[in-house]
Enzyme design. Structure first.
Site, PDB file in Angstrom:
ATOM      1  N   ASP A 114       0.818  -1.213   0.000  1.00 36.38           N
ATOM      2  CA  ASP A 114       0.000   0.000   0.000  1.00 36.38           C
ATOM      3  C   ASP A 114       0.852   1.264   0.000  1.00 36.38           C
ATOM      4  O   ASP A 114       0.322   2.363  -0.069  1.00 36.38           O
ATOM      5  CB  ASP A 114      -0.923   0.014   1.224  1.00 36.38           C
ATOM      6  CG  ASP A 114      -2.379  -0.160   0.835  1.00 36.38           C
ATOM      7  OD1 ASP A 114      -2.632  -0.561  -0.312  1.00 36.38           O
ATOM      8  OD2 ASP A 114      -3.253   0.092   1.679  1.00 36.38           O
ATOM      9  N   ASP A 160     -10.032  -7.309  12.091  1.00 39.17           N
ATOM     10  CA  ASP A 160      -9.829  -8.739  12.306  1.00 39.17           C
ATOM     11  C   ASP A 160     -10.925  -9.351  13.182  1.00 39.17           C
ATOM     12  O   ASP A 160     -11.600 -10.301  12.793  1.00 39.17           O
ATOM     13  CB  ASP A 160      -8.437  -8.985  12.902  1.00 39.17           C
ATOM     14  CG  ASP A 160      -8.043  -7.949  13.937  1.00 39.17           C
ATOM     15  OD1 ASP A 160      -8.945  -7.276  14.491  1.00 39.17           O
ATOM     16  OD2 ASP A 160      -6.840  -7.800  14.215  1.00 39.17           O
TER      17      ASP A 160
END
Length: 848
Positions: A304, A448
């Site tokens: 990224d 998550d």
């Protein structure tokens, strides 16, 4: 002394001077008191004091430099010897013999009873073990027995009011039972200790709600209710933690089929954003060495940060590279973009600093092939570098760190209830359920745990394997550590608002409670701050936040604290030592209080922050900025303690016992704050690569062809440290070939000796090819047994020793803040320290 010499015979006077080895001409009025003591010993003991006797009787006095103040030390020592340190020989008294016989008989009875109790508990425990393994989460205890225990607890906690004497007997009985079973083996003693703790804690919270709020005074009522709400929060977390960890599953790996043709395809994602290439390099090379068919493993760097050197590195080592055009939703968006570009049946995710071992998939993938509904296998986040607490307190690998409790016990307990959390790394997910929930969750910054919650809602199962089969870098500084925890806290609060586990369909009630406790843990900021300032309400404002007699407070509060600590020490002792959890919470309290509150009100506020790893600290310093809340709490507690001590000597003030109770509370708060200050003093960290302590045999060869055995003691990305026979002649600058084992294959690595003394050798690795570097990682970081021993190296928890250690570290913390303070503060501190040292010198002593 002139008068004494006049009325005493010269022989006696000379004997006195010789007993102290003082020249007769130097005797002065300073020795008059000692001379009188000497005369008393001659008159009543019929024997004079000798030089050795003087030193033994008064060890805190230097008779060669006797001072006026030593007269007071001698008086204090005499009083102590007469009243406390008696020299009676009890064994010569006749009744002592009978007492010893009776005591021996009682000891035999207690031993026999303990043996019988252990046998009964072992029998019941084996039945419970088989029941837990066969019937899993919903049948840990037989329902009638469970309901009976709950019914009795309700009666004891809510319907039996006790007088003060009855409460003394009751809590004493509970304490005796706890002491008698805390050392027994098996899971059943854990359950019994939990029941005792629930009895004490539920009685306490019932007493607090029904008898301790002063409704007649506004200030007392408001502050009392604030404390009661904080205590209710802690009580709920205690109950949920007992439920969560009552029966850890201890899941074992499932063997894979012998034919690799049936093994599934895996996409291994390594998401990156702003990390250095050197941090990512080891993870990629270790991933390349994982034992899995190469045609079925697709390793991909998800960049990224849009960096060309990462793309070049991926091409060099032969792994995939994905760069997305935008950066929305941070890590979750990065993973979702990669999901759309790949097609493996399973997705493995590793943070860029987490290095997997060779056996990672061998250990984890078998469970997926056995259970089609299994969507997630999570493994521990193990760190080979010290976190800020471990580094700044110098207790790395001596005390369990902050994450050990979660990855050692809580996740294992979650697994029993099919509620294992996804932790963002070192995990494998089945692609089908992951795509069913829309990919990795983007609604919160803890993508998550939210993703796991969504999969659990669809009825998919999860699993947790406790053995560490990967390792990574911990946070570098306290500020980075706190930043990471702020994100976790904000994210869990966001989930609580946007996808509350107590609401909605799909979750079993056990899963709802596990998720609830995980979220409530991060709401501890405000309650912890309340506990740190609560005693000041009385000391500074004369507010009775617990409106009850001091003796009643002691009889209800102490059993609640005692049994909670005994039970948690028994259950959590391998993973967190007593009282240290309060240090972690205190350091984080202020910083997570605000984000969690904002997230509960406005869940869309806040952004994802990447935790920095692999940084250096060029010099030691005190983090004044991050420790401002700790210093503010410290000053408030010191002010409260000063007022409390003043009130103890105020004859017009009659609430002495209440003052003492609050001073005890304040003193404990100061201990905790002192440790927090020690954490804020950042220690220097200038090593580019972290040294990993190990202990296994190796060998090395010199350039002259001589081969020697050695014991590897540590390794890093930059070198090796080993021990060999001290008589082997090695010189700094010599080159040696160090032989390491790689799954039965011997690999040799050229090293230059940088340190050599008495058989201890430190070496630096010479430049290696890419293939050689992969082999080195296989021989060290990617060894399957490298990290498992770390979890077994911690000592069992001993609460009193833990409290003693905290007190010692607390003193160090106060000294550190002084060392980094302005000169005027240092002078004031040293003056106070000198006064304390002088006062302590008057304490009685004894030398055997």
């Amino acid at each position: 002394m002139i008068v004494a010499k006049t009325f005493v015979s010269p022989e006696v006077y000379r004997a006195f001077s010789e007993s102290l080895q003082i020249p007769e001409y130097s005797l002065s009025t300073r020795h008059l008191f000692l001379f009188m003591l000497y005369l008393c010993s001659v008159a009543f003991l019929r024997r004079p004091l000798t030089r050795t006797t003087w030193a033994k009787t008064f060890p805190q006095v230097n008779f060669d430099r006797f001072k006026v103040s030593d007269n007071f030390r001698v008086c204090i020592q005499l009083l102590w010897l007469l009243c406390v340190k008696q020299n009676f020989v009890f064994g010569q008294w006749h009744f002592v013999t009978h007492l010893r016989v009776i005591g021996a008989g009682m000891h035999q009875c207690v031993s026999g009873l303990r043996y019988l109790t252990q046998a009964i508990i072992s029998l019941l425990d084996s039945k419970l073990e088989s029941m837990g393994s066969e019937k899993r989460a919903n049948r840990v205890l037989p329902n009638p027995l469970l309901y009976g225990i709950l019914f009795l607890l309700t009666l004891l906690c809510l319907t039996v009011p006790f007088s003060i004497p009855a409460q003394v007997v009751f809590v004493g009985t509970l304490a005796v039972i706890a002491f008698s079973i805390r050392g027994l083996k098996g899971r059943l003693p854990n359950l019994l200790l939990i029941i005792l703790s629930l009895i004490a804690s539920c009685r306490y919270i019932w007493w607090r709600y029904t008898s301790t709020i002063n409704w007649d005074k506004d200030l007392d009522m408001i502050l009392g209710l604030v404390l009661l709400i904080a205590e209710t929060y802690s009580w709920m977390v205690l109950l949920l933690s007992y439920f969560q960890s009552i029966w850890p599953l201890n899941r074992k790996p499932v063997l894979l089929p012998s034919s690799t043709q049936t093994w599934p395809t895996i996409d291994l994602f390594i998401p990156t954003y702003n990390e250095e290439l050197e941090v990512v390099r080891a993870t990629v090379l270790a991933a390349k060495t994982i034992d899995w068919p190469k045609s079925k493993l697709n390793i991909v760097i998800l960049d990224d940060g849009k960096r060309d050197d990462f793309q070049a590195f991926s091409e060099q080592v032969g792994v995939g590279y994905i760069r997305r055009p935008t950066n929305e939703h941070a890590k979750a968006g990065n993973l979702n973009y990669a999901l759309a570009q790949t097609s493996g049946e399973f997705v493995a995710i590793f943070d860029c600093d987490h290095i997997p071992t060779r056996a990672f998939f061998q250990v984890t993938m078998g469970a997926f092939l056995k259970d089609e509904q299994l969507a997630l296998v999570q493994t521990p986040h193990h760190f080979f570098s010290p976190d800020p607490f471990e580094r700044n307190l110098s207790n790395f690998r001596k005390l369990p760190n902050e994450g050990n409790l979660f990855y050692g016990l809580i996740q294992d307990g979650n697994d029993m209830w099919d509620a294992t959390f996804f932790c963002g790394s070192c995990a494998i997910l089945r692609r089908k359920p992951l795509e069913e929930v829309g990919g990795v969750a983007v609604e919160t910054v803890t993508e998550d745990a939210h993703t796991a919650l969504k999969m659990h809602r669809l009825g998919y199962r999860s699993a947790y394997l406790k053995e560490p089969i990967s390792a990574g870098l911990a946070t570098d500084s306290l500020s980075a550590h706190i930043g990471q925890r702020i994100r976790w806290a904000r994210g869990m609060a966001q989930i609580f608002r946007v996808d509350n586990p107590l609401l909605g369909r799909g979750l079993k009630w056990q899963q709802r409670l596990c998720y609830l406790n995980g979220m409530m843990h991060f709401l501890s900021g405000i309650p912890r701050l309340v506990f740190m300032v609560a005693p000041l309400a009385f000391l500074l404002l004369d507010a009775y936040i617990i409106y009850a007699p001091a003796i009643a407070i002691v009889l209800f509060v102490l059993p609640h604290i005692f049994h909670a600590n005994v039970a948690n020490s028994r259950i959590q002792g391998k993973y967190r030592h007593s009282f240290w959890g309060e240090v972690y919470e205190t350091v984080l309290a202020w910083y997570i209080a605000i984000p969690t509150t904002v997230a509960l009100i406005a869940p869309n506020k806040g952004s994802f922050n990447v935790t920095a790893k692999g940084g250096l600290i060029q010099s030691s310093f005190f983090d004044w900025n991050i420790s401002k809340p700790i210093i503010a709490l410290l000053l408030l507690n010191l002010l409260g303690m000063s007022v409390g001590v003043y009130r103890l000597f105020d004859h017009e003030f009659t609430e002495t016992t209440t003052v003492l109770v609050n001073l005890f509370w304040t003193t404990y708060n100061l201990f905790v704050l002192g440790v927090a200050l020690a954490v804020a003093a950042e220690e220097k960290q200038v090593r580019q690569t972290h040294r990993i302590d190990v202990d296994y045999p190796i060998s090395f060869t010199t350039t002259g062809g001589h081969h020697y055995p050695a014991q590897l003691k540590d390794f890093s990305f930059g070198g090796l440290g080993f021990e060999t026979h001290p008589e082997i002649k090695l010189m700094v600058g010599d080159k040696v070939h160090v032989a390491l084992q790689r799954y039965g294959i011997t690999e040799s690595f050229l090293c230059e000796i940088k340190f050599c003394r008495n058989g201890t050798v430190g070496t630096q690795l010479m430049p290696m090819t890419l293939e050689k570097e992969k082999h080195f990682i296989q021989c060290t970081f990617a060894r399957s047994d490298t990290w498992s021993q770390w979890q077994k190296s911690y000592d069992e928890d001993k609460p009193l020793e833990s409290l003693k250690g905290m007190a010692f570290v607390s003193v160090i913390g106060f000294r550190k803040i002084v060392d980094y303070s302005p000169k005027v503060v240092q002078r004031a501190y040293f003056a106070m320290e000198k006064c304390i040292f002088i006062l302590v010198s008057f304490r009685p002593k004894w030398t055997s």
